[in-house]
Design a protein around this motif. Structure first.
Motif, PDB file in Angstrom:
ATOM      1  N   TYR A 197       0.560  -1.693  -0.285  1.00  0.00           N
ATOM      2  CA  TYR A 197       0.012   0.152   0.202  1.00  0.00           C
ATOM      3  C   TYR A 197       0.718   1.663  -0.170  1.00  0.00           C
ATOM      4  CZ  TYR A 197      -3.461   3.509   1.499  1.00  0.00           C
ATOM      5  OH  TYR A 197      -4.268   4.561   1.591  1.00  0.00           O
ATOM      6  N   VAL A 198       1.735   1.211   0.685  1.00  0.00           N
ATOM      7  CA  VAL A 198       3.207   2.739   1.119  1.00  0.00           C
ATOM      8  C   VAL A 198       3.595   2.625  -0.338  1.00  0.00           C
ATOM      9  CG1 VAL A 198       5.040   3.686   1.987  1.00  0.00           C
ATOM     10  CG2 VAL A 198       2.850   2.002   3.611  1.00  0.00           C
ATOM     11  N   ALA A 199       3.987   1.785  -1.085  1.00  0.00           N
ATOM     12  CA  ALA A 199       5.055   1.572  -2.640  1.00  0.00           C
ATOM     13  C   ALA A 199       3.644   2.239  -3.743  1.00  0.00           C
ATOM     14  CB  ALA A 199       5.098   0.243  -2.959  1.00  0.00           C
ATOM     15  N   SER A 230     -12.989   1.401  -1.483  1.00  0.00           N
ATOM     16  CA  SER A 230     -13.093   0.504  -0.188  1.00  0.00           C
ATOM     17  C   SER A 230     -11.900   1.311   0.412  1.00  0.00           C
ATOM     18  CB  SER A 230     -13.041  -0.807  -0.295  1.00  0.00           C
ATOM     19  OG  SER A 230     -11.633  -1.192  -0.750  1.00  0.00           O
ATOM     20  N   GLY A 231     -11.204   2.393  -0.233  1.00  0.00           N
ATOM     21  CA  GLY A 231      -9.863   3.415   0.692  1.00  0.00           C
ATOM     22  C   GLY A 231      -8.886   2.134   0.079  1.00  0.00           C
ATOM     23  N   GLY A 232      -8.338   1.158  -0.326  1.00  0.00           N
ATOM     24  CA  GLY A 232      -7.235   0.761  -1.595  1.00  0.00           C
ATOM     25  C   GLY A 232      -6.639   1.109  -2.459  1.00  0.00           C
ATOM     26  N   ARG A 233      -5.486   0.623  -3.100  1.00  0.00           N
ATOM     27  CA  ARG A 233      -4.557   0.956  -3.562  1.00  0.00           C
ATOM     28  C   ARG A 233      -4.344  -0.402  -4.947  1.00  0.00           C
ATOM     29  NH1 ARG A 233      -0.308   4.631  -0.799  1.00  0.00           N
ATOM     30  NH2 ARG A 233      -1.430   6.361  -0.255  1.00  0.00           N
ATOM     31  N   CYS A 234      -4.960  -0.221  -5.783  1.00  0.00           N
ATOM     32  CA  CYS A 234      -5.001  -1.849  -6.409  1.00  0.00           C
ATOM     33  C   CYS A 234      -3.777  -2.232  -7.362  1.00  0.00           C
ATOM     34  CB  CYS A 234      -5.805  -1.002  -7.993  1.00  0.00           C
ATOM     35  SG  CYS A 234      -7.136  -1.097  -7.834  1.00  0.00           S
ATOM     36  N   GLY A 235      -3.295  -3.005  -7.336  1.00  0.00           N
ATOM     37  CA  GLY A 235      -1.609  -3.847  -7.995  1.00  0.00           C
ATOM     38  C   GLY A 235      -1.818  -5.032  -8.656  1.00  0.00           C
ATOM     39  N   PHE A 236      -1.225  -5.792  -8.180  1.00  0.00           N
ATOM     40  CA  PHE A 236      -1.192  -7.030  -9.234  1.00  0.00           C
ATOM     41  C   PHE A 236       0.151  -7.931  -8.848  1.00  0.00           C
ATOM     42  CE2 PHE A 236      -0.192  -9.876 -12.921  1.00  0.00           C
ATOM     43  CZ  PHE A 236      -1.333 -10.199 -13.830  1.00  0.00           C
ATOM     44  N   ASP A 237      -0.384  -9.321  -8.773  1.00  0.00           N
ATOM     45  CA  ASP A 237       0.401  -9.810  -8.233  1.00  0.00           C
ATOM     46  C   ASP A 237       1.234 -10.898  -9.339  1.00  0.00           C
ATOM     47  OD1 ASP A 237       1.316 -12.371  -6.668  1.00  0.00           O
ATOM     48  OD2 ASP A 237      -0.477 -13.020  -5.300  1.00  0.00           O
ATOM     49  N   SER A 238       2.584 -10.937  -9.583  1.00  0.00           N
ATOM     50  CA  SER A 238       3.090 -11.613 -10.493  1.00  0.00           C
ATOM     51  C   SER A 238       3.094 -12.731 -10.424  1.00  0.00           C
ATOM     52  CB  SER A 238       4.378 -11.120 -11.073  1.00  0.00           C
ATOM     53  OG  SER A 238       4.878 -10.999  -9.715  1.00  0.00           O
ATOM     54  N   ILE A 239       3.018 -12.951  -9.480  1.00  0.00           N
ATOM     55  CA  ILE A 239       2.837 -15.141  -8.952  1.00  0.00           C
ATOM     56  C   ILE A 239       2.035 -15.986  -9.593  1.00  0.00           C
ATOM     57  CG2 ILE A 239       4.074 -16.364  -6.908  1.00  0.00           C
ATOM     58  CD1 ILE A 239       6.051 -14.819  -5.759  1.00  0.00           C
ATOM     59  N   MET A 240       1.008 -15.019  -8.184  1.00  0.00           N
ATOM     60  CA  MET A 240      -0.708 -15.733  -9.039  1.00  0.00           C
ATOM     61  C   MET A 240      -0.715 -15.611 -10.068  1.00  0.00           C
ATOM     62  SD  MET A 240      -0.651 -17.694  -6.770  1.00  0.00           S
ATOM     63  CE  MET A 240      -2.554 -18.027  -6.931  1.00  0.00           C
ATOM     64  N   THR A 259      -2.503 -12.137 -11.000  1.00  0.00           N
ATOM     65  CA  THR A 259      -4.180 -11.239 -11.295  1.00  0.00           C
ATOM     66  C   THR A 259      -3.706 -10.649 -10.326  1.00  0.00           C
ATOM     67  OG1 THR A 259      -6.329 -12.370 -10.057  1.00  0.00           O
ATOM     68  CG2 THR A 259      -4.231 -12.880  -8.910  1.00  0.00           C
ATOM     69  N   PHE A 260      -5.323  -9.763 -10.117  1.00  0.00           N
ATOM     70  CA  PHE A 260      -5.186  -8.447  -9.848  1.00  0.00           C
ATOM     71  C   PHE A 260      -5.446  -8.404  -7.912  1.00  0.00           C
ATOM     72  CE2 PHE A 260      -8.116  -5.687  -7.564  1.00  0.00           C
ATOM     73  CZ  PHE A 260      -8.070  -4.433  -8.437  1.00  0.00           C
ATOM     74  N   ARG A 261      -4.938  -7.752  -7.600  1.00  0.00           N
ATOM     75  CA  ARG A 261      -4.952  -7.581  -5.615  1.00  0.00           C
ATOM     76  C   ARG A 261      -4.974  -5.879  -5.711  1.00  0.00           C
ATOM     77  NH1 ARG A 261      -5.836 -12.113  -5.777  1.00  0.00           N
ATOM     78  NH2 ARG A 261      -4.331 -13.417  -5.821  1.00  0.00           N
ATOM     79  N   CYS A 262      -5.669  -5.870  -4.145  1.00  0.00           N
ATOM     80  CA  CYS A 262      -6.392  -4.866  -3.929  1.00  0.00           C
ATOM     81  C   CYS A 262      -5.467  -4.484  -2.319  1.00  0.00           C
ATOM     82  CB  CYS A 262      -7.874  -4.322  -3.647  1.00  0.00           C
ATOM     83  SG  CYS A 262      -8.324  -3.332  -2.960  1.00  0.00           S
ATOM     84  N   PHE A 263      -3.869  -3.873  -2.439  1.00  0.00           N
ATOM     85  CA  PHE A 263      -3.327  -3.404  -1.728  1.00  0.00           C
ATOM     86  C   PHE A 263      -3.874  -1.704  -0.423  1.00  0.00           C
ATOM     87  CE2 PHE A 263       0.180  -3.579  -5.149  1.00  0.00           C
ATOM     88  CZ  PHE A 263      -0.039  -4.732  -4.734  1.00  0.00           C
ATOM     89  N   CYS A 264      -3.643  -2.759   1.378  1.00  0.00           N
ATOM     90  CA  CYS A 264      -4.861  -2.186   1.707  1.00  0.00           C
ATOM     91  C   CYS A 264      -3.868  -1.526   2.818  1.00  0.00           C
ATOM     92  CB  CYS A 264      -6.341  -2.649   2.207  1.00  0.00           C
ATOM     93  SG  CYS A 264      -7.623  -3.688   1.268  1.00  0.00           S
ATOM     94  N   THR A 265      -4.733  -0.984   3.375  1.00  0.00           N
ATOM     95  CA  THR A 265      -3.906  -0.694   5.139  1.00  0.00           C
ATOM     96  C   THR A 265      -3.273  -1.819   6.122  1.00  0.00           C
ATOM     97  OG1 THR A 265      -5.526   0.280   6.414  1.00  0.00           O
ATOM     98  CG2 THR A 265      -4.663   1.669   4.926  1.00  0.00           C
ATOM     99  N   ASP A 266      -4.247  -3.315   5.782  1.00  0.00           N
ATOM    100  CA  ASP A 266      -4.056  -3.684   7.013  1.00  0.00           C
ATOM    101  C   ASP A 266      -2.455  -4.532   5.609  1.00  0.00           C
ATOM    102  OD1 ASP A 266      -5.741  -4.656   5.271  1.00  0.00           O
ATOM    103  OD2 ASP A 266      -7.165  -6.103   6.761  1.00  0.00           O
ATOM    104  N   ARG A 267      -3.588  -5.498   4.803  1.00  0.00           N
ATOM    105  CA  ARG A 267      -2.922  -6.851   4.123  1.00  0.00           C
ATOM    106  C   ARG A 267      -3.419  -6.057   2.585  1.00  0.00           C
ATOM    107  NH1 ARG A 267      -7.076  -8.741   6.864  1.00  0.00           N
ATOM    108  NH2 ARG A 267      -8.004  -9.106   6.121  1.00  0.00           N
TER     109      ARG A 267
END
Length: 266
Positions: free
Chosen positions: A37-39, A233-243, A245-253
């Motif tokens: 999320y920070v990145a 929902s307050g997240g930042r979107c990103g991508f998991d290159s291993i899986m 697939t799309f991922r949602c980066f949130c402050t908790d996880r």
């Protein structure tokens, strides 16, 4: 013993304890924010206010996992974001995140008046391949675009109306541009001795004629995971290159679709 002298050290100790507790809480809170999320905050190119965020990412400035594969962009010397498609540089003029659309133009047309010794500065050479973009896994040409044709080596037709002359391929070879439905296109095709290049421009560009249409470019749609639920929902979107697939980066996880810490993974 005087009660005042007994309470004074005690109160000072309590204040010190509160200060230490405060700093520990602040430290723990900042450390607990997920590094993904920070990145991935939105970024801009220098001297340009276009926000760059998922599915795009600026190479060398943002982490690749902040965007989708195939959506890397660079920052041009004039500050505009640059997208490389089919080994050709396209300037990004606007990104419409709400409907997954962006407007781009071939970088060659952005300098058509940059040569101060020539009112219609020369287009880079060679432009001898079609400028129509094939569909890719990431991008499609949006509906309702117009086909345009560029003709090189048109000296025998000069002086043609100035609004159709978009530049020259070198110091002497003139380039004329026409919409494909233009009634003059048959005459031009018979009299211009150089290459013929097809391109696509956005519909509805009237003011400024064909040169302005080429400068403004065309609309593309992109194919990537939709960021709206994650973003709202307050997240930042990103991508998991291993899986892959799309991922949602949130402050908790990291969540799968949106931030929802109260109900497990989103």
């Amino acid at each position: 013993m005087n009660l005042f002298f007994f309470l004074k050290p005690l109160s000072s100790l309590m204040i010190l304890s509160y200060i230490i507790l405060f700093f520990l809480l602040v430290r723990n809170t900042s450390c607990d924010v997920d590094p993904n999320y920070v990145a991935c905050p939105p970024k801009t190119c220098a001297n340009n206010n276009q926000s760059i965020s998922y599915p795009f990412y600026i190479e060398g400035t943002q982490e690749p996992f902040c965007g989708n594969p195939g959506f890397a962009i660079s920052c041009g010397p004039n500050g505009f974001p640059i997208l490389n498609l089919s080994n050709t540089h396209y300037i990004i003029h606007q990104i419409f995140y709400e409907n997954q659309t962006l407007r781009v133009s071939n970088a060659a047309f952005s300098v058509s008046r940059s040569n101060t010794t020539n009112s219609k500065g020369c287009l880079p050479v060679p432009l001898t391949h079609n400028l129509t973009l094939p569909s890719t896994p990431e991008f499609d040409i949006a509906p309702n675009q117009s086909n345009m044709r560029l003709f090189y080596g048109c000296e025998s037709l000069l002086p043609w109306p100035e609004e159709h002359r978009v530049g020259c391929s070198n110091e002497t070879s003139s380039v004329l541009a026409f919409y494909k439905e233009d009634k003059n296109i048959s005459l031009v095709s018979k009299n211009c001795r150089g290459e013929v290049v097809d391109t696509i421009v956005e519909d509805g560009i009237i003011e400024g004629g064909v040169e302005e249409a080429l400068r403004k470019g065309l609309l593309l749609t992109w194919k990537a995971g939709n960021c709206s639920d994650c973003h709202s929902s307050g997240g930042r979107c990103g991508f998991d290159s291993i899986m892959y697939t799309f991922r949602c980066f949130c402050t908790d996880r990291v969540h799968s679709a949106k931030c929802d810490p109260d109900n497990g993974p989103g």
